[in-house]
Design an enzyme around this catalytic site. Structure first.
Site, PDB file in Angstrom:
ATOM      1  N   CYS A   2       0.818  -1.207   0.000  1.00 36.98           N
ATOM      2  CA  CYS A   2       0.000   0.000   0.000  1.00 36.98           C
ATOM      3  C   CYS A   2       0.854   1.262   0.000  1.00 36.98           C
ATOM      4  O   CYS A   2       1.923   1.292   0.608  1.00 36.98           O
ATOM      5  CB  CYS A   2      -0.895   0.027   1.221  1.00 36.98           C
ATOM      6  SG  CYS A   2      -1.969  -1.393   1.368  1.00 36.98           S
ATOM      7  N   ARG A  27       5.666  -0.003  -5.761  1.00 34.95           N
ATOM      8  CA  ARG A  27       5.544  -0.795  -4.527  1.00 34.95           C
ATOM      9  C   ARG A  27       4.635  -2.012  -4.716  1.00 34.95           C
ATOM     10  O   ARG A  27       4.666  -2.923  -3.902  1.00 34.95           O
ATOM     11  CB  ARG A  27       4.957   0.082  -3.410  1.00 34.95           C
ATOM     12  CG  ARG A  27       5.892   1.165  -2.949  1.00 34.95           C
ATOM     13  CD  ARG A  27       5.168   2.212  -2.140  1.00 34.95           C
ATOM     14  NE  ARG A  27       4.707   1.761  -0.859  1.00 34.95           N
ATOM     15  CZ  ARG A  27       5.282   2.042   0.301  1.00 34.95           C
ATOM     16  NH1 ARG A  27       6.360   2.787   0.326  1.00 34.95           N
ATOM     17  NH2 ARG A  27       4.799   1.614   1.433  1.00 34.95           N
ATOM     18  N   TRP A  72      -2.857  -2.787  -1.582  1.00 39.07           N
ATOM     19  CA  TRP A  72      -2.429  -4.176  -1.819  1.00 39.07           C
ATOM     20  C   TRP A  72      -3.235  -5.001  -0.825  1.00 39.07           C
ATOM     21  O   TRP A  72      -3.055  -4.897   0.381  1.00 39.07           O
ATOM     22  CB  TRP A  72      -0.926  -4.291  -1.561  1.00 39.07           C
ATOM     23  CG  TRP A  72      -0.331  -5.618  -1.877  1.00 39.07           C
ATOM     24  CD1 TRP A  72       0.135  -6.051  -3.093  1.00 39.07           C
ATOM     25  CD2 TRP A  72      -0.084  -6.699  -0.962  1.00 39.07           C
ATOM     26  NE1 TRP A  72       0.646  -7.321  -2.981  1.00 39.07           N
ATOM     27  CE2 TRP A  72       0.522  -7.748  -1.680  1.00 39.07           C
ATOM     28  CE3 TRP A  72      -0.316  -6.884   0.399  1.00 39.07           C
ATOM     29  CZ2 TRP A  72       0.903  -8.948  -1.106  1.00 39.07           C
ATOM     30  CZ3 TRP A  72       0.049  -8.098   0.990  1.00 39.07           C
ATOM     31  CH2 TRP A  72       0.649  -9.103   0.229  1.00 39.07           C
ATOM     32  N   ASN A  98      -2.375   2.477   5.703  1.00 35.96           N
ATOM     33  CA  ASN A  98      -1.421   1.375   5.476  1.00 35.96           C
ATOM     34  C   ASN A  98      -1.250   0.652   6.796  1.00 35.96           C
ATOM     35  O   ASN A  98      -1.223   1.290   7.849  1.00 35.96           O
ATOM     36  CB  ASN A  98      -0.045   1.911   5.067  1.00 35.96           C
ATOM     37  CG  ASN A  98      -0.023   2.436   3.647  1.00 35.96           C
ATOM     38  OD1 ASN A  98      -1.028   2.390   2.950  1.00 35.96           O
ATOM     39  ND2 ASN A  98       1.122   2.935   3.239  1.00 35.96           N
ATOM     40  N   GLY A  99      -1.052  -0.656   6.740  1.00 32.80           N
ATOM     41  CA  GLY A  99      -0.853  -1.419   7.972  1.00 32.80           C
ATOM     42  C   GLY A  99      -2.054  -2.320   8.220  1.00 32.80           C
ATOM     43  O   GLY A  99      -2.871  -2.543   7.311  1.00 32.80           O
ATOM     44  N   GLU A 480      18.394 -17.648  -5.116  1.00 33.59           N
ATOM     45  CA  GLU A 480      18.066 -16.339  -5.662  1.00 33.59           C
ATOM     46  C   GLU A 480      17.609 -16.476  -7.123  1.00 33.59           C
ATOM     47  O   GLU A 480      16.645 -15.830  -7.542  1.00 33.59           O
ATOM     48  CB  GLU A 480      19.284 -15.400  -5.536  1.00 33.59           C
ATOM     49  CG  GLU A 480      19.121 -14.020  -6.109  1.00 33.59           C
ATOM     50  CD  GLU A 480      17.974 -13.213  -5.516  1.00 33.59           C
ATOM     51  OE1 GLU A 480      17.362 -13.635  -4.527  1.00 33.59           O
ATOM     52  OE2 GLU A 480      17.662 -12.157  -6.094  1.00 33.59           O
ATOM     53  N   LYS A 484      13.881 -15.442  -8.489  1.00 36.28           N
ATOM     54  CA  LYS A 484      13.694 -14.485  -9.587  1.00 36.28           C
ATOM     55  C   LYS A 484      12.803 -15.085 -10.672  1.00 36.28           C
ATOM     56  O   LYS A 484      11.857 -14.447 -11.132  1.00 36.28           O
ATOM     57  CB  LYS A 484      15.041 -14.091 -10.237  1.00 36.28           C
ATOM     58  CG  LYS A 484      15.948 -13.163  -9.485  1.00 36.28           C
ATOM     59  CD  LYS A 484      15.493 -11.737  -9.367  1.00 36.28           C
ATOM     60  CE  LYS A 484      14.698 -11.555  -8.111  1.00 36.28           C
ATOM     61  NZ  LYS A 484      15.446 -11.209  -6.913  1.00 36.28           N
ATOM     62  N   GLU A 487       9.145 -15.462  -9.461  1.00 41.49           N
ATOM     63  CA  GLU A 487       8.314 -14.262  -9.285  1.00 41.49           C
ATOM     64  C   GLU A 487       8.093 -13.504 -10.588  1.00 41.49           C
ATOM     65  O   GLU A 487       7.061 -12.883 -10.780  1.00 41.49           O
ATOM     66  CB  GLU A 487       8.849 -13.345  -8.179  1.00 41.49           C
ATOM     67  CG  GLU A 487      10.187 -12.730  -8.390  1.00 41.49           C
ATOM     68  CD  GLU A 487      10.641 -11.859  -7.203  1.00 41.49           C
ATOM     69  OE1 GLU A 487       9.826 -11.440  -6.374  1.00 41.49           O
ATOM     70  OE2 GLU A 487      11.846 -11.610  -7.120  1.00 41.49           O
ATOM     71  N   HIS A 503      18.717 -36.483  -2.286  1.00 37.60           N
ATOM     72  CA  HIS A 503      17.908 -36.902  -1.134  1.00 37.60           C
ATOM     73  C   HIS A 503      16.422 -36.615  -1.330  1.00 37.60           C
ATOM     74  O   HIS A 503      15.663 -36.632  -0.374  1.00 37.60           O
ATOM     75  CB  HIS A 503      18.424 -36.220   0.142  1.00 37.60           C
ATOM     76  CG  HIS A 503      19.840 -36.594   0.476  1.00 37.60           C
ATOM     77  ND1 HIS A 503      20.189 -37.831   0.951  1.00 37.60           N
ATOM     78  CD2 HIS A 503      20.996 -35.904   0.352  1.00 37.60           C
ATOM     79  CE1 HIS A 503      21.501 -37.895   1.138  1.00 37.60           C
ATOM     80  NE2 HIS A 503      22.020 -36.734   0.766  1.00 37.60           N
ATOM     81  N   LYS A 601       6.582  -4.333  -3.611  1.00 35.75           N
ATOM     82  CA  LYS A 601       7.998  -3.998  -3.448  1.00 35.75           C
ATOM     83  C   LYS A 601       8.349  -3.846  -1.968  1.00 35.75           C
ATOM     84  O   LYS A 601       9.373  -4.337  -1.517  1.00 35.75           O
ATOM     85  CB  LYS A 601       8.303  -2.710  -4.217  1.00 35.75           C
ATOM     86  CG  LYS A 601       9.767  -2.297  -4.179  1.00 35.75           C
ATOM     87  CD  LYS A 601      10.622  -3.241  -4.967  1.00 35.75           C
ATOM     88  CE  LYS A 601      12.089  -2.878  -4.965  1.00 35.75           C
ATOM     89  NZ  LYS A 601      12.935  -4.026  -5.349  1.00 35.75           N
TER      90      LYS A 601
HETATM   91  O1  M6R Z   1      12.965  -4.491   0.968  1.00 35.01           O
HETATM   92  P1  M6R Z   1      13.480  -5.814   1.417  1.00 35.01           P
HETATM   93  O2  M6R Z   1      14.864  -6.092   0.908  1.00 35.01           O
HETATM   94  O3  M6R Z   1      13.410  -6.008   2.900  1.00 35.01           O
HETATM   95  O4  M6R Z   1      12.518  -6.882   0.763  1.00 35.01           O
HETATM   96  C1  M6R Z   1      12.608  -8.234   1.073  1.00 35.01           C
HETATM   97  C2  M6R Z   1      11.789  -9.075   0.125  1.00 35.01           C
HETATM   98  O5  M6R Z   1      10.442  -8.719   0.203  1.00 35.01           O
HETATM   99  C3  M6R Z   1      12.267  -8.929  -1.327  1.00 35.01           C
HETATM  100  O6  M6R Z   1      13.609  -9.243  -1.478  1.00 35.01           O
HETATM  101  C4  M6R Z   1      11.432  -9.816  -2.271  1.00 35.01           C
HETATM  102  O7  M6R Z   1      11.679 -11.167  -2.004  1.00 35.01           O
HETATM  103  C5  M6R Z   1      11.730  -9.454  -3.724  1.00 35.01           C
HETATM  104  N1  M6R Z   1      10.518  -9.426  -4.488  1.00 35.01           N
HETATM  105  C6  M6R Z   1      12.669 -10.410  -4.374  1.00 35.01           C
HETATM  106  O8  M6R Z   1      12.910 -10.097  -5.696  1.00 35.01           O
END
Ligand code: M6R
Length: 606
Positions: A2, A27, A72, A98-99, A480, A484, A487, A503, A601
């Site tokens: 949000c 965001r 969001w 927000n929250g 990682e 990527k 997502e 395993h 974000k």
């Molecule tokens: O702002 P932050 O680095 O704390 O965010 C952490 C995760 O939400 C963030 O890395 C998320 O996994 C990304 N979408 C990964 O690409």
């Protein structure tokens, strides 16, 4: 997640609010809305993008005070009714929030029993009704918000506007709000980056603060009636542009910014002659570094993967036990905290609620926690009070790329600094500094010659599942790469330390299954080769990320090479093709690579 933007001044509010929301779009959100004071309160909201909101806001909408929101969804589906602002029954109060209001169910039941008609499924709507009831009892706008919030439990970045007063009331508790001070104009936003186009003079509200905004004035206080410690500060200039420029997408722009981002992160922090690093923001003497019994690193998503690389670097260079923790699990497991230990909270946005709550838990138990943060002045940076800014510049794509590299670089610098304070000798320190300083050019070289990525895209884009494997520092890189691709291209991915594959995950392999293997030329390589052979024997197609000139390429169906570096630094090179693989696969599948579905974000709820 949000976003909030508000304005009070002498210009028409609606276009400014829409522009503010556009700056918050990165965001991640699913609906948007605004409320403008123009005699009464005029509200427009809808599901979808800010462009869709702009299309329903009348072009002649007048009013010089307003609040706006990108939602969001947490409580209640993505519907027009659940979009913010929410209004009181009589339309005299509108709020954006927000929250999460944790006791909203009880408050909703109580309001309904009182005969109030609730028009949304959200936790936020109750605030509008509570404020309006306090107004009806004769309280001022600020006191009516105070009274409403005295009934709520949870987190809020809240703004309220009123039909009968030209004022915005803001309150913050566990969800950031920044007030921007202009000339006869006042702004408020959940994100200081969205204010820089208007002003660099800001007041960052502390938890428990409340503020009254008028066109030429800001009055801050505490919810309990006390005096707020919030001060006017100036937003620091950071390098880099928040605009897209000539790139088609932010994700691609940010991948290509990594060489410069890395230079910004390490500049002035390496001491070649001593083979050492100097992170001034940590303010730790060699004696203090020697006394640390262990290090714990905490983060989410990509930041967690950077922690996992960082912990290996710390153990390797300093011979100090180091652990990486999932932030969302940290507090709830009631961790045993050693006050002598050092903790790092790692976050790009500095607003991630899970990481922030871990920081508070550590502080509550009397131990030190340092931020490793990108966004200057963000909530986690302020809560930690000490740490390292990673200087990645603005990161707008939801998929984090350049922040990963700089988190790894910053943690490696720390590993070097603590290593040199303990048993690491000068010579390997000098070698590491040289290797680190050479990396930006090596990343540039790779970006100029990316190898057969399109073949790799073809191999993964229709796969049922993609397996990512690596050992040592390449195991977090595998995670990682999987995150990527998952997502950005919505492909199920599984990442495993290569030796663990036999395993269990090996059961998934069939003829043609794509397996991405990260195998730089380090001490783990030979064992990884055995795992590659186990995959090949079951018909898997191997996409291999390896070092230039290494004959391990013969083990690959698709071979992608990067430059050669110190084994501890290999993640900074091997991650780049994985980021590009995700980006290009997302594009090939027609996905919105910068704003993947359901993701945000800044994840500001736990
Ligand atoms: O702002 P932050 O680095 O704390 O965010 C952490 C995760 O939400 C963030 O890395 C998320 O996994 C990304 N979408 C990964 O690409």
């Amino acid at each position: 997640m949000c976003g909030i933007f508000g304005y009070i001044g002498f210009r028409e509010a609606a276009p400014l609010l829409i522009d503010g929301l556009r700056r918050l779009e990165y965001r991640g959100y699913d609906s948007a809305g605004l409320a403008v004071h123009n005699g009464g309160l005029e509200v427009h909201k809808c599901i979808g993008r800010v462009d869709e909101l702009a299309a329903i806001v009348p072009s002649n909408m007048s009013g010089m005070t307003g609040i706006a929101h990108t939602r969001w969804a947490t409580h209640g589906k993505v519907t027009d009714a659940n979009a913010h602002p929410h209004t009181s029954e009589d339309g005299s109060v509108a709020i954006v929030h927000n929250g999460i209001i944790e006791n909203s169910r009880a408050l909703r039941n109580w309001l309904m029993a009182e005969g109030v008609l609730l028009r949304s499924d959200t936790d936020s709507e109750v605030i509008a009704h509570l404020v309006q009831r306090a107004r009806a009892d004769g309280l001022s706008p600020v006191d009516s918000v105070r009274r409403a919030l005295s009934h709520t439990r949870g987190t809020w970045g809240l703004c309220a506007v009123f039909s009968d007063e030209d004022i915005i009331i803001c309150a913050s508790n566990g969800s950031a709000l920044v007030v921007g001070i202009g000339d006869g104009e006042t702004y408020v936003a959940s994100d200081q980056q969205s204010l820089t186009a208007h002003t660099k003079r800001v007041i960052i509200l502390n938890d428990g603060d409340i503020a009254e905004l008028t066109a030429g004035d800001v009055q801050t206080g505490r919810l309990d009636g006390g005096v707020s410690g919030a001060q006017i500060t100036t937003i620091d200039e950071s390098w880099g542009e928040a605009e897209l420029g000539d790139y088609p997408h932010y994700m691609l722009k940010e991948i290509h910014e990594q060489p410069e981002a890395l230079r910004q992160c390490i500049s002035g922090r390496t001491v070649l002659a001593d083979g050492n690093a100097k992170l001034g923001g940590l303010d730790l003497t060699p004696q203090e570094l020697q006394a640390i019994p262990h290090v714990r690193l905490i983060g989410c998503g990509t930041a967690l993967h950077a922690c996992q690389v960082g912990r290996l670097a710390i153990e390797r260079l300093a011979r100090v036990p180091a652990l990486a923790h999932v932030a969302s699990e940290f507090r709830s497991n009631d961790p045993v905290i050693d006050p002598a230990a050092l903790h790092f909270a790692v976050s790009q946005s500095g607003e991630t609620a899970d990481t922030l709550s871990a920081v508070k838990e550590i502080q509550l138990k009397n131990a030190r926690v340092m931020g490793v943060i990108n966004v200057v002045g963000s909530s986690i940076a302020r809560q930690c009070g000490q740490g390292v800014y990673i200087h990645s510049g603005p990161e707008q794509a939801v998929a984090s790329t350049k922040a990963f590299s700089n988190m790894v670089a910053a943690l490696t610098l720390f590993a070097l600094q603590i290593g040199r304070a303990r048993s690491l000798t000068r010579e390997p320190g000098v070698k590491l500094v040289k290797a680190l300083e050479a990396l930006p050019d090596q990343i540039e070289d790779y970006l100029a010659n990316q190898g057969p990525l399109s073949e790799a895209v073809e191999a993964v884009q229709d796969a049922k599942i993609v397996l990512f494997l690596g050992r040592g520092p390449s195991a977090p890189v595998a995670r990682e790469g999987a995150l990527k691709l998952m997502e950005v291209a919505y492909i199920p991915c599984l990442a495993y330390p290569a030796g663990e594959m036999k395993h269990g995950p090996i059961a998934l392999l069939e003829e043609g299954s794509p397996v991405v293997v990260i195998a730089p030329n380090d001490k783990f390589k030979q064992k990884t080769v055995s795992n590659i052979q186990e995959c090949r024997a079951r018909g898997a197609k191997i996409i291999l990320i390896h070092e230039e000139g290494d004959d391990i390429s013969e083990e690959a169906d698709i071979s992608i090479s990067v430059g050669s570096t110190d084994p501890m630094l290999s993640p900074l090179l091997t991650v780049i093709p994985l980021q590009l693989l995700a980006y290009q696969t997302g594009l090939a599948k027609g996905c919105d690579v910068d704003k993947p579905r359901n993701l945000a974000k800044s994840v500001t709820v736990e």
